[in-house]
Motif scaffolding. Structure first.
Motif, PDB file in Angstrom:
ATOM      1  N   MET A 175       4.816  37.364  30.079  1.00 44.67           N
ATOM      2  CA  MET A 175       5.709  38.001  31.133  1.00 44.67           C
ATOM      3  C   MET A 175       6.269  39.391  30.443  1.00 44.67           C
ATOM      4  SD  MET A 175      10.152  36.183  30.259  1.00 44.67           S
ATOM      5  CE  MET A 175       9.568  34.993  31.646  1.00 44.67           C
ATOM      6  N   THR A 176       7.377  40.374  31.229  1.00 46.30           N
ATOM      7  CA  THR A 176       7.482  41.625  30.527  1.00 46.30           C
ATOM      8  C   THR A 176       8.059  41.626  28.832  1.00 46.30           C
ATOM      9  OG1 THR A 176       7.239  42.774  32.562  1.00 46.30           O
ATOM     10  CG2 THR A 176       8.132  44.403  30.821  1.00 46.30           C
ATOM     11  N   ASP A 177       7.869  42.553  28.389  1.00 46.08           N
ATOM     12  CA  ASP A 177       8.810  42.428  26.848  1.00 46.08           C
ATOM     13  C   ASP A 177      10.316  43.437  27.397  1.00 46.08           C
ATOM     14  OD1 ASP A 177       9.784  42.824  24.818  1.00 46.08           O
ATOM     15  OD2 ASP A 177       9.009  44.040  23.452  1.00 46.08           O
ATOM     16  N   PRO A 178      11.622  42.370  27.110  1.00 46.15           N
ATOM     17  CA  PRO A 178      12.205  43.219  27.863  1.00 46.15           C
ATOM     18  C   PRO A 178      12.880  44.546  26.552  1.00 46.15           C
ATOM     19  CG  PRO A 178      13.094  41.404  26.284  1.00 46.15           C
ATOM     20  CD  PRO A 178      10.995  41.524  26.993  1.00 46.15           C
ATOM     21  N   SER A 179      12.826  44.514  26.287  1.00 44.65           N
ATOM     22  CA  SER A 179      13.261  45.113  25.045  1.00 44.65           C
ATOM     23  C   SER A 179      12.197  46.761  25.349  1.00 44.65           C
ATOM     24  CB  SER A 179      12.365  45.579  23.516  1.00 44.65           C
ATOM     25  OG  SER A 179      11.152  44.591  23.826  1.00 44.65           O
ATOM     26  N   ARG A 180      10.619  46.743  27.011  1.00 46.21           N
ATOM     27  CA  ARG A 180      10.158  47.842  26.455  1.00 46.21           C
ATOM     28  C   ARG A 180      11.896  48.676  27.641  1.00 46.21           C
ATOM     29  NH1 ARG A 180       7.842  47.024  30.967  1.00 46.21           N
ATOM     30  NH2 ARG A 180       6.526  48.838  30.339  1.00 46.21           N
ATOM     31  N   ILE A 181      12.334  48.071  28.105  1.00 49.25           N
ATOM     32  CA  ILE A 181      13.196  49.599  29.045  1.00 49.25           C
ATOM     33  C   ILE A 181      14.749  48.455  28.901  1.00 49.25           C
ATOM     34  CG2 ILE A 181      14.291  48.808  31.995  1.00 49.25           C
ATOM     35  CD1 ILE A 181      11.653  47.292  32.784  1.00 49.25           C
ATOM     36  N   TRP A 182      15.447  49.550  28.485  1.00 51.08           N
ATOM     37  CA  TRP A 182      16.953  49.734  28.515  1.00 51.08           C
ATOM     38  C   TRP A 182      17.802  49.914  29.828  1.00 51.08           C
ATOM     39  CZ3 TRP A 182      18.184  51.842  22.707  1.00 51.08           C
ATOM     40  CH2 TRP A 182      17.618  50.949  21.524  1.00 51.08           C
ATOM     41  N   VAL A 183      18.662  49.244  29.918  1.00 47.27           N
ATOM     42  CA  VAL A 183      19.285  49.677  30.764  1.00 47.27           C
ATOM     43  C   VAL A 183      20.947  50.058  29.620  1.00 47.27           C
ATOM     44  CG1 VAL A 183      21.504  49.508  32.643  1.00 47.27           C
ATOM     45  CG2 VAL A 183      18.790  48.624  32.250  1.00 47.27           C
ATOM     46  N   LEU A 184      21.387  51.200  29.941  1.00 50.03           N
ATOM     47  CA  LEU A 184      23.192  51.624  29.612  1.00 50.03           C
ATOM     48  C   LEU A 184      24.148  51.593  30.032  1.00 50.03           C
ATOM     49  CD1 LEU A 184      21.471  55.552  27.459  1.00 50.03           C
ATOM     50  CD2 LEU A 184      21.193  52.798  27.060  1.00 50.03           C
ATOM     51  N   ALA A 185      24.698  50.340  30.032  1.00 51.61           N
ATOM     52  CA  ALA A 185      25.735  49.673  30.129  1.00 51.61           C
ATOM     53  C   ALA A 185      27.046  50.623  30.066  1.00 51.61           C
ATOM     54  CB  ALA A 185      25.925  48.643  30.886  1.00 51.61           C
ATOM     55  N   ASP A 186      27.663  51.588  30.606  1.00 48.76           N
ATOM     56  CA  ASP A 186      28.632  52.058  30.665  1.00 48.76           C
ATOM     57  C   ASP A 186      29.953  51.026  30.529  1.00 48.76           C
ATOM     58  OD1 ASP A 186      31.733  53.342  31.468  1.00 48.76           O
ATOM     59  OD2 ASP A 186      30.727  55.089  30.784  1.00 48.76           O
ATOM     60  N   PRO A 187      31.420  51.660  29.734  1.00 50.18           N
ATOM     61  CA  PRO A 187      32.371  50.144  29.725  1.00 50.18           C
ATOM     62  C   PRO A 187      32.440  50.027  31.566  1.00 50.18           C
ATOM     63  CG  PRO A 187      32.542  51.690  27.993  1.00 50.18           C
ATOM     64  CD  PRO A 187      31.410  52.036  28.667  1.00 50.18           C
ATOM     65  N   ARG A 188      32.688  51.368  31.795  1.00 50.51           N
ATOM     66  CA  ARG A 188      33.379  51.469  33.590  1.00 50.51           C
ATOM     67  C   ARG A 188      32.474  49.681  34.168  1.00 50.51           C
ATOM     68  NH1 ARG A 188      34.344  57.374  33.795  1.00 50.51           N
ATOM     69  NH2 ARG A 188      32.482  57.058  32.634  1.00 50.51           N
ATOM     70  N   ALA A 189      32.832  49.091  35.123  1.00 42.00           N
ATOM     71  CA  ALA A 189      32.141  48.502  35.731  1.00 42.00           C
ATOM     72  C   ALA A 189      31.419  48.848  36.775  1.00 42.00           C
ATOM     73  CB  ALA A 189      32.966  47.420  36.415  1.00 42.00           C
ATOM     74  N   GLY A 190      31.719  50.066  37.619  1.00 40.32           N
ATOM     75  CA  GLY A 190      30.980  50.145  39.155  1.00 40.32           C
ATOM     76  C   GLY A 190      29.860  51.422  38.086  1.00 40.32           C
ATOM     77  N   THR A 191      30.434  51.839  37.562  1.00 36.29           N
ATOM     78  CA  THR A 191      29.181  53.371  36.491  1.00 36.29           C
ATOM     79  C   THR A 191      27.981  52.097  35.497  1.00 36.29           C
ATOM     80  OG1 THR A 191      30.620  54.986  36.451  1.00 36.29           O
ATOM     81  CG2 THR A 191      28.481  54.848  35.284  1.00 36.29           C
ATOM     82  N   ALA A 192      28.492  51.002  35.651  1.00 34.04           N
ATOM     83  CA  ALA A 192      26.997  50.107  34.275  1.00 34.04           C
ATOM     84  C   ALA A 192      26.596  49.538  35.559  1.00 34.04           C
ATOM     85  CB  ALA A 192      27.997  49.003  33.778  1.00 34.04           C
ATOM     86  N   ALA A 193      27.241  49.282  36.955  1.00 32.33           N
ATOM     87  CA  ALA A 193      26.746  48.503  38.002  1.00 32.33           C
ATOM     88  C   ALA A 193      25.856  49.498  38.602  1.00 32.33           C
ATOM     89  CB  ALA A 193      27.420  48.263  39.271  1.00 32.33           C
ATOM     90  N   GLN A 194      25.411  50.235  38.837  1.00 28.55           N
ATOM     91  CA  GLN A 194      24.837  51.233  39.429  1.00 28.55           C
ATOM     92  C   GLN A 194      23.342  51.462  38.097  1.00 28.55           C
ATOM     93  OE1 GLN A 194      25.485  55.254  40.656  1.00 28.55           O
ATOM     94  NE2 GLN A 194      28.222  55.394  40.667  1.00 28.55           N
ATOM     95  N   ALA A 195      23.576  51.951  37.768  1.00 30.83           N
ATOM     96  CA  ALA A 195      22.137  51.656  36.464  1.00 30.83           C
ATOM     97  C   ALA A 195      21.401  50.387  36.099  1.00 30.83           C
ATOM     98  CB  ALA A 195      22.509  51.756  34.937  1.00 30.83           C
ATOM     99  N   LEU A 196      22.600  48.983  36.736  1.00 32.57           N
ATOM    100  CA  LEU A 196      22.570  47.310  36.311  1.00 32.57           C
ATOM    101  C   LEU A 196      21.430  47.169  37.618  1.00 32.57           C
ATOM    102  CD1 LEU A 196      24.770  45.867  34.047  1.00 32.57           C
ATOM    103  CD2 LEU A 196      22.822  45.925  33.473  1.00 32.57           C
ATOM    104  N   GLY A 197      21.947  47.563  38.732  1.00 38.22           N
ATOM    105  CA  GLY A 197      21.380  47.292  39.780  1.00 38.22           C
ATOM    106  C   GLY A 197      20.013  47.709  40.124  1.00 38.22           C
ATOM    107  N   ILE A 198      19.752  48.611  39.935  1.00 34.73           N
ATOM    108  CA  ILE A 198      18.518  49.359  39.877  1.00 34.73           C
ATOM    109  C   ILE A 198      17.692  48.724  38.587  1.00 34.73           C
ATOM    110  CG2 ILE A 198      17.229  51.598  39.705  1.00 34.73           C
ATOM    111  CD1 ILE A 198      19.721  53.670  39.814  1.00 34.73           C
ATOM    112  N   ALA A 199      17.754  48.580  37.624  1.00 31.75           N
ATOM    113  CA  ALA A 199      16.953  48.460  36.343  1.00 31.75           C
ATOM    114  C   ALA A 199      17.009  45.988  37.182  1.00 31.75           C
ATOM    115  CB  ALA A 199      17.416  47.581  35.215  1.00 31.75           C
TER     116      ALA A 199
END
Length: 310
Positions: free
Chosen positions: A1-25
């Motif tokens: 399994m890929t090491d999750p520490s290879r990819i970081w998602v920076l999650a903004d406190p605003r849910a709608g903004t964070a969802a954009q980065a999380l959705g791609i990941a």
């Protein structure tokens, strides 16, 4: 399994903004590590260079080695943080206009309505990235089948947002949208958001009296049927003030109608981009039309994989 520490998602406190980065990941289909950001007072400044100055001290502790190979971020405030991590050797993928330093990102994901310039590191998309994948919709359809599957067709999902800095939607407008959604002749699945205001729910309840419906207010407790509404919708009606809800509606195969509830130029540019692409129509003459689901976050993920970054 890929090491999750290879990819970081920076999650903004605003849910709608964070969802954009999380959705791609999430569309990458590989493990990743989420860094929950919190902002200090300096985050209000438009930092023109890579910096962690805007990050609150407690949240800054999470930004420590081993450094990632890929960083996915969204929003103006996280842009200098992502660029700082880029200086530590990470590839950087950023959703939304970053403010400064566009050339410092390996890939920028920008809505067509923002008229991005042509550049090798810019990927224009329809609307905004989000987390409403085909898989999530399928799971929601199964989960909410006992509640929503028994509603008569056409099932109309009525999604109410509201202006960011306002006192909620005007009650007369809420009632009008509810009556027009009910006029499709089947049933209505209606939801409000925090920006709709506390008065929206009782107005909806009264307007939909006599129409088969399921109603969920943002202040209601219990499970949120929002994804179920999208999964079961035969038609989606969404207020034009919410970029997130409009973009999530595109993930369905249902016709999408936009209630043009704001004069904001950026929102109107978004609507035009969707109308021109045949992906939405104004909620004026509401005859159902054919369209295909759109998953722009999956397209971004494919572009990342094609570059060998994940």
């Amino acid at each position: 399994m890929t090491d999750p520490s290879r990819i970081w998602v920076l999650a903004d406190p605003r849910a709608g903004t964070a969802a954009q980065a999380l959705g791609i990941a999430e569309r990458l289909g590989t493990p990743f590590h989420t860094v929950e950001l919190a902002w200090g007072g300096l985050s209000r400044l438009p930092w023109p260079w890579p910096s962690l100055a805007g990050v609150a001290p407690a949240a800054r502790q999470a930004l420590a080695p081993p450094w990632p190979e890929l960083v996915i971020s969204a929003g103006r405030r996280s842009a200098p943080v992502a660029r700082w991590l880029g200086r530590q050797g990470a590839r950087t993928v950023h959703a939304m206009r970053p403010g400064f330093g566009a050339s410092g990102f390996d890939l920028l994901v920008i809505g067509r309505h923002d008229r991005p310039r042509e550049a090798s590191n810019i990927l224009p998309i329809l609307g905004a990235a989000h987390r409403m994948s085909a898989r999530r919709l399928a799971e929601a359809r199964a989960e909410w089948a006992p509640t929503l599957g028994t509603l008569p067709a056409l099932r109309v999902a009525l999604l109410l947002g509201g202006a960011v800095r306002a006192e909620g939607l005007e009650p007369g407008l809420v009632a009008e949208l509810a009556h027009r959604a009910a006029a499709f002749g089947g049933s209505v699945m209606a939801t409000t958001s925090r920006r709709s205001g506390v008065a929206a729910r009782p107005v909806l309840e009264e307007a939909l009296r006599g129409t088969p419906h399921v109603l969920h207010g943002w202040q209601d407790g219990g499970a949120n049927p929002y994804a179920g509404f999208l999964a079961w919708a035969d038609v989606v009606v969404v207020t034009g003030d919410s970029v997130s809800m409009i973009s999530e509606a595109l993930a369905t195969g249902a016709p999408v109608f936009i209630a043009e509830t704001t004069d904001a130029p950026r929102h109107r540019a978004l609507w035009r981009s969707l109308y021109e692409a045949g992906q939405a129509r104004p909620f004026v003459a509401a005859a159902p039309f054919a369209r295909q689901p759109v998953d722009e976050a999956a397209r971004v993920a494919e572009a990342i994989r094609a570059r060998g970054w994940a």
